[in-house]
Motif scaffolding. Structure first.
Motif, PDB file in Angstrom:
ATOM      1  N   ASN A   1      77.400   1.727 -49.955  1.00 27.21           N
ATOM      2  CA  ASN A   1      76.893   3.048 -49.557  1.00 27.21           C
ATOM      3  C   ASN A   1      78.022   4.067 -49.456  1.00 27.21           C
ATOM      4  O   ASN A   1      77.854   5.229 -49.795  1.00 27.21           O
ATOM      5  CB  ASN A   1      76.159   2.965 -48.214  1.00 27.21           C
ATOM      6  CG  ASN A   1      74.755   2.423 -48.368  1.00 27.21           C
ATOM      7  OD1 ASN A   1      74.235   2.310 -49.478  1.00 27.21           O
ATOM      8  ND2 ASN A   1      74.138   2.070 -47.246  1.00 27.21           N
TER       9      ASN A   1
ATOM     10  N   GLU B   1      75.163   4.735 -38.232  1.00 27.79           N
ATOM     11  CA  GLU B   1      75.670   5.098 -39.559  1.00 27.79           C
ATOM     12  C   GLU B   1      77.193   5.203 -39.549  1.00 27.79           C
ATOM     13  O   GLU B   1      77.871   4.728 -40.466  1.00 27.79           O
ATOM     14  CB  GLU B   1      75.048   6.430 -40.002  1.00 27.79           C
ATOM     15  CG  GLU B   1      75.302   6.754 -41.457  1.00 27.79           C
ATOM     16  CD  GLU B   1      74.634   8.058 -41.902  1.00 27.79           C
ATOM     17  OE1 GLU B   1      75.048   8.613 -42.926  1.00 27.79           O
ATOM     18  OE2 GLU B   1      73.720   8.519 -41.200  1.00 27.79           O
TER      19      GLU B   1
ATOM     20  N   GLU C   1      78.657   1.732 -39.502  1.00 26.73           N
ATOM     21  CA  GLU C   1      78.612   1.092 -40.824  1.00 26.73           C
ATOM     22  C   GLU C   1      79.723   1.638 -41.729  1.00 26.73           C
ATOM     23  O   GLU C   1      80.329   0.882 -42.495  1.00 26.73           O
ATOM     24  CB  GLU C   1      77.236   1.313 -41.464  1.00 26.73           C
ATOM     25  CG  GLU C   1      76.138   0.525 -40.765  1.00 26.73           C
ATOM     26  CD  GLU C   1      74.760   0.697 -41.378  1.00 26.73           C
ATOM     27  OE1 GLU C   1      73.830   0.037 -40.894  1.00 26.73           O
ATOM     28  OE2 GLU C   1      74.628   1.477 -42.335  1.00 26.73           O
ATOM     29  N   LYS C   2      79.993   2.926 -41.636  1.00 25.03           N
ATOM     30  CA  LYS C   2      81.070   3.510 -42.450  1.00 25.03           C
ATOM     31  C   LYS C   2      82.431   2.947 -42.058  1.00 25.03           C
ATOM     32  O   LYS C   2      83.316   2.791 -42.907  1.00 25.03           O
ATOM     33  CB  LYS C   2      81.055   5.039 -42.322  1.00 25.03           C
ATOM     34  CG  LYS C   2      79.908   5.676 -43.088  1.00 25.03           C
ATOM     35  CD  LYS C   2      79.914   7.191 -43.002  1.00 25.03           C
ATOM     36  CE  LYS C   2      78.761   7.758 -43.839  1.00 25.03           C
ATOM     37  NZ  LYS C   2      78.639   9.219 -43.703  1.00 25.03           N
TER      38      LYS C   2
END
Lengths: 95, 95
Positions: free
Chosen positions: A77, B47, B50-51
């Protein structure tokens, strides 16, 4: 081996131990492994250095498992053939 | 995506920059990313967390690239369906 497959292998081997240790304890192990890699980088033991690389991806996968994060999806992603900052391949960032 | 493919993508995107920065500078970036993950773990931004996972595997791959280490081979050599310490699956270690 896919990143996801490696994470699944870590789950089979270690999930209960990782879950019992918890997020903070598992993160601390990850930190310790990064410190150990830093120590190995000062030396010349190639095999030991490779094992430290293995340990870091292993503990990162363990931490992802107990957080319910798919490491492969997270990686793709953010990084998917272009630099997420400058949108070029290869990266054109100037910093 | 295979671990090796992800490492090759990082090479296409960043190798020259990673090479110019060198092993110590690239290791320092890896350390910074682990610190950032630690900060995100205190919060609730899924988010962003996750990054940070993505960034750690990305910088680990970058470091492996400039050292000529195959991260997938290193990972499989150490972790291959059994715990490297107790030789069991799942792990039976008692520590």
């Amino acid at each position: 081996m896919h990143i996801h497959e490696f994470q699944e292998m870590m789950k089979r081997l270690y999930f209960q131990r990782d879950f019992d240790r918890g997020v903070n304890g598992t993160f601390n192990w990850l930190v310790d492994e990064v410190v150990e890699l830093g120590e190995e980088l000062k030396g010349i033991d190639r095999e030991a250095t490779e094992k430290e690389f293995a340990d870091i991806i292993a503990w990162l996968a363990s931490l992802a498992n107990i957080m319910g994060i798919d490491l492969e999806k997270a990686a793709i992603n953010k990084y998917n053939n272009i630099c997420p900052k400058c949108q070029h391949s290869p990266c054109h960032c100037t910093f």
